[in-house]
Enzyme design. Structure first.
Site, PDB file in Angstrom:
ATOM      1  N   CYS A 162       0.328  -3.450   8.120  1.00  0.00           N
ATOM      2  CA  CYS A 162       0.526  -1.994   8.057  1.00  0.00           C
ATOM      3  C   CYS A 162      -0.267  -1.242   9.121  1.00  0.00           C
ATOM      4  O   CYS A 162       0.272  -0.369   9.813  1.00  0.00           O
ATOM      5  CB  CYS A 162       0.141  -1.473   6.674  1.00  0.00           C
ATOM      6  SG  CYS A 162      -1.409  -2.145   6.039  1.00  0.00           S
ATOM      7  N   GLY A 165       6.331  -5.244  -7.270  1.00  0.00           N
ATOM      8  CA  GLY A 165       5.059  -4.867  -6.642  1.00  0.00           C
ATOM      9  C   GLY A 165       5.120  -3.491  -5.995  1.00  0.00           C
ATOM     10  O   GLY A 165       6.180  -2.840  -5.958  1.00  0.00           O
ATOM     11  N   ALA A 166       3.952  -3.043  -5.466  1.00  0.00           N
ATOM     12  CA  ALA A 166       3.875  -1.723  -4.831  1.00  0.00           C
ATOM     13  C   ALA A 166       4.844  -1.639  -3.655  1.00  0.00           C
ATOM     14  O   ALA A 166       5.559  -0.652  -3.483  1.00  0.00           O
ATOM     15  CB  ALA A 166       2.436  -1.442  -4.362  1.00  0.00           C
ATOM     16  N   VAL A 167       4.891  -2.686  -2.828  1.00  0.00           N
ATOM     17  CA  VAL A 167       5.792  -2.673  -1.671  1.00  0.00           C
ATOM     18  C   VAL A 167       7.233  -2.937  -2.103  1.00  0.00           C
ATOM     19  O   VAL A 167       8.171  -2.284  -1.627  1.00  0.00           O
ATOM     20  CB  VAL A 167       5.335  -3.699  -0.608  1.00  0.00           C
ATOM     21  CG1 VAL A 167       6.354  -3.807   0.522  1.00  0.00           C
ATOM     22  CG2 VAL A 167       3.969  -3.308  -0.050  1.00  0.00           C
ATOM     23  N   ARG A 227       6.926 -13.842 -15.194  1.00  0.00           N
ATOM     24  CA  ARG A 227       6.325 -12.811 -16.025  1.00  0.00           C
ATOM     25  C   ARG A 227       7.133 -11.503 -15.990  1.00  0.00           C
ATOM     26  O   ARG A 227       7.260 -10.798 -16.984  1.00  0.00           O
ATOM     27  CB  ARG A 227       4.890 -12.557 -15.533  1.00  0.00           C
ATOM     28  CG  ARG A 227       4.023 -11.683 -16.377  1.00  0.00           C
ATOM     29  CD  ARG A 227       2.538 -11.848 -15.968  1.00  0.00           C
ATOM     30  NE  ARG A 227       2.348 -11.911 -14.512  1.00  0.00           N
ATOM     31  CZ  ARG A 227       2.262 -10.852 -13.709  1.00  0.00           C
ATOM     32  NH1 ARG A 227       2.320  -9.657 -14.199  1.00  0.00           N
ATOM     33  NH2 ARG A 227       2.103 -11.007 -12.391  1.00  0.00           N
ATOM     34  N   SER A 244      -3.657   1.744  -1.609  1.00  0.00           N
ATOM     35  CA  SER A 244      -2.373   1.158  -1.986  1.00  0.00           C
ATOM     36  C   SER A 244      -2.073  -0.096  -1.174  1.00  0.00           C
ATOM     37  O   SER A 244      -1.285  -0.936  -1.607  1.00  0.00           O
ATOM     38  CB  SER A 244      -1.237   2.178  -1.840  1.00  0.00           C
ATOM     39  OG  SER A 244      -1.231   2.726  -0.548  1.00  0.00           O
ATOM     40  N   GLY A 245      -2.719  -0.226  -0.014  1.00  0.00           N
ATOM     41  CA  GLY A 245      -2.576  -1.453   0.764  1.00  0.00           C
ATOM     42  C   GLY A 245      -3.101  -2.671   0.019  1.00  0.00           C
ATOM     43  O   GLY A 245      -2.743  -3.804   0.345  1.00  0.00           O
ATOM     44  N   HIS A 300      -2.426   5.505   5.768  1.00  0.00           N
ATOM     45  CA  HIS A 300      -3.526   5.026   6.605  1.00  0.00           C
ATOM     46  C   HIS A 300      -3.727   6.013   7.761  1.00  0.00           C
ATOM     47  O   HIS A 300      -2.748   6.431   8.390  1.00  0.00           O
ATOM     48  CB  HIS A 300      -3.189   3.667   7.222  1.00  0.00           C
ATOM     49  CG  HIS A 300      -3.231   2.514   6.269  1.00  0.00           C
ATOM     50  ND1 HIS A 300      -3.679   2.607   4.975  1.00  0.00           N
ATOM     51  CD2 HIS A 300      -2.887   1.209   6.456  1.00  0.00           C
ATOM     52  CE1 HIS A 300      -3.612   1.406   4.399  1.00  0.00           C
ATOM     53  NE2 HIS A 300      -3.132   0.547   5.265  1.00  0.00           N
ATOM     54  N   LYS A 305      -6.177  -9.279  12.496  1.00  0.00           N
ATOM     55  CA  LYS A 305      -4.721  -9.054  12.483  1.00  0.00           C
ATOM     56  C   LYS A 305      -4.359  -7.976  13.498  1.00  0.00           C
ATOM     57  O   LYS A 305      -3.400  -8.125  14.257  1.00  0.00           O
ATOM     58  CB  LYS A 305      -4.258  -8.595  11.088  1.00  0.00           C
ATOM     59  CG  LYS A 305      -4.216  -9.679  10.017  1.00  0.00           C
ATOM     60  CD  LYS A 305      -3.847  -9.038   8.665  1.00  0.00           C
ATOM     61  CE  LYS A 305      -4.306  -9.908   7.497  1.00  0.00           C
ATOM     62  NZ  LYS A 305      -4.295  -9.167   6.212  1.00  0.00           N
ATOM     63  N   ARG A 329     -11.821   0.873   4.281  1.00  0.00           N
ATOM     64  CA  ARG A 329     -11.060   1.406   3.146  1.00  0.00           C
ATOM     65  C   ARG A 329     -11.716   2.698   2.693  1.00  0.00           C
ATOM     66  O   ARG A 329     -12.953   2.746   2.550  1.00  0.00           O
ATOM     67  CB  ARG A 329     -11.072   0.390   2.005  1.00  0.00           C
ATOM     68  CG  ARG A 329     -10.122   0.741   0.880  1.00  0.00           C
ATOM     69  CD  ARG A 329      -8.695   0.313   1.160  1.00  0.00           C
ATOM     70  NE  ARG A 329      -8.541  -1.137   1.153  1.00  0.00           N
ATOM     71  CZ  ARG A 329      -7.399  -1.739   1.488  1.00  0.00           C
ATOM     72  NH1 ARG A 329      -6.335  -1.053   1.854  1.00  0.00           N
ATOM     73  NH2 ARG A 329      -7.326  -3.065   1.469  1.00  0.00           N
TER      74      ARG A 329
END
Lengths: 351, 351
Positions: free
Chosen positions: A130, A14-16, A41, A160-161, A253, A224, A246
């Site tokens: 984040c 994943g991205a992270v 996968r 990207s978050g 950010h 959050k 966003r």
């Protein structure tokens, strides 16, 4: 401390997860072995770690046998199911999802702010959201000097978050705009929230919705920031409120933050405190047009702070502009820093 | 009221001037003739008005002979020099620049809020800053019911506010990004402020600077929002503070607005007041993911309001998300509405 660890990365494709592998490469953590885990996968793909080619394995409960530290970033459902399995197998979990964050038995840690909370861990440590992390890094040095009563934050958050597919969608829409395709024909499948009913364009737009709405008409992302701030700062009396938005930025950010301190503070003093603060880079000189910018925060692990100025009316009111790479300090870098702090505090063991 | 006016548009080829011509086409104002004025460079070009081809003339003092109403949007320097000339020639000026806004003898008008101030005009009326106008339209209906003590606003402003060249620059940079050109090789000549020393990328970035900085470390754009709000609402006691940010949006300013009213108000009541308010479109239903979006505000003259919710701690605190097309209600549409109000109040004459 001649220990050396086997570290698992859950959600390695994943991205992270991709950033976690890079952060581990740069880390001072003594690493014996890295194990990359992902869904069936993705199993069989390879990734490089310090020059060595590693094959991604399918995540199963037995994956954690022999693992000392497991960094999770594969969604709340995966953490819910597999983090307890990892702990059962003796691994300490640093979880990047929101699943365990408000669990009172789970420390929620930004190392610059509350590393001490790690001592109470029972196997799982949560990495905050984040948008919360960078605000904590910027505000804690001020709070230590003059206290903190109130925070009102408006965010300018990168796509990207929302993951790699959201980045791709932004790029496709941007090209559609440049090709003069009508907006109602753009591909809009992900944002504002993959799990919600309606999807809207993000290119050349601003979306005042991140995550889904809660019953009080705030979004989960906003709540959050509210709840995690109180937990990390260990102070339920701090008044926190957020508007999370966003914008068409890929990485980084930005946050417009208003605070009220217990005692009024001079801007010159705040600049000094932030200059000396861990994890902070002060970028604040209006005469030189120096202020933090999302695009230049990309791939940096620090939190950048500028536009510091007194409120025009309220003596203990201050405004700041806070920017950080949401995938690094907002996720992967903070998770690896938690792992490093666990090592330094000799806490890489399930009690 | 069988009058009919000769209307001059000064700065007819600019981003706002172009919209002024369109707004005049749609206007109920009785128009005898439209005269398009611009710099020598643009003279000789043509524009269409209600099917008729008009040739743009070079702006000189004598241009205003026989003009009843002159709409200026060609920069503060041009207004400083030529607005008094227009008035001398008997024209009433509606000026879209900041030059006369804080002049105590010049009314600063958002027709929905303070049309009554037009009565005192002495030839020149100022159109407020784009970011101020939409906030006034959204907040006045609330202020009339429960008062207004305090405003904290963070803006998400479109590049069209910086003119046609800024829009072009955003598009060029966006294409550079999609072509994977390194950011230090992008064309950056305009933003954040054409008149300032340094220029930064706006594509996939957020710039916390609009206009240049003042001595108190706020930007002029931020101080415009502060000072103009107090003048328009005719109340110096309202506490106003702003953080103004440019984002990669072409048309449509968005604003995250926090207010404190004199008396606490219910969200249901506020929704009702805004539903009935002139110039406002309420878009506020979290259950349907309904909220204002910049990209859908383009080419609309209304101000869109949503995300209305109570502060989590302060009884008289409220949050709103306010969006409007900065070139229309923020500039051209408001200027033409001022002209219409002048006509309706029989004030199209220099006293």
């Amino acid at each position: 401390m001649s220990k050396s660890y086997t570290v698992a990365v859950v959600g390695a494709t994943g991205a992270v997860g991709t950033q976690m592998i890079q952060m581990l490469e740069l880390s001072t953590l003594p690493i014996k072995e890295v194990i990359l885990l992902a869904s069936k996968r993705s199993a069989g793909q390879t990734r490089t770690f310090r020059g060595e080619e590693l094959t991604i394995q399918e995540l199963v409960a037995e994956s954690f046998s022999g693992v000392d530290l497991a960094l999770f970033s594969a969604g709340g459902g995966i953490s819910k199911q597999f983090a307890p399995e990892a702990v059962k197998h003796g691994a300490v979990v640093v979880d990047n999802t929101s699943f365990f964050r408000m669990d009172p038995t789970v420390p929620l840690v930004v190392p610059e702010v509350n590393a001490h909370a790690l001592s109470a861990h029972q196997g799982i440590i949560a990495n905050p959201n984040c948008s919360t992390i960078q605000m904590m890094v910027a505000l804690e040095p001020i709070r230590q000097q003059v206290g903190l009563k109130r925070i009102i934050v408006s965010t300018y958050q990168a796509v990207s978050g929302a993951g790699a597919r959201a980045i791709e969608e932004l790029k496709i829409q941007a090209q559609s705009y440049l090709n003069e395709e009508p907006v109602d024909q753009w591909q809009t499948e992900i944002l504002p929230s993959g799990g919600d009913k309606k999807h809207y364009p993000i290119a050349f737009n601003a979306l005042p919705q991140i995550d889904v709405f809660t019953d009080n008409d705030y979004t989960y992302e906003e709540m959050k920031m509210v709840n995690e701030t109180k937990k990390i700062m260990e102070d339920d009396t701090i008044q926190v409120v957020a508007t999370c938005v966003r914008i068409p930025v890929v990485q980084g950010h930005s946050e417009s933050v208003y605070i009220e301190t217990d005692v009024p503070a001079d801007v010159a003093d705040i600049r000094q405190w932030l200059t000396n603060a861990p994890g902070v880079v002060l970028q604040d000189d209006p005469s030189q047009q120096l202020y933090p910018q999302a695009i230049f925060s990309a791939d940096q692990t620090e939190t950048f702070v500028g536009r510091i100025r007194k409120d025009l009316d309220v003596a203990n009111g201050l405004h700041l502009w806070v920017v950080s790479d949401n995938l690094l300090k907002g996720a992967a870098a903070n998770s690896v820093q938690i792992a490093e702090a666990l090592h330094e505090m000799d806490l890489v063991r399930v009690p």
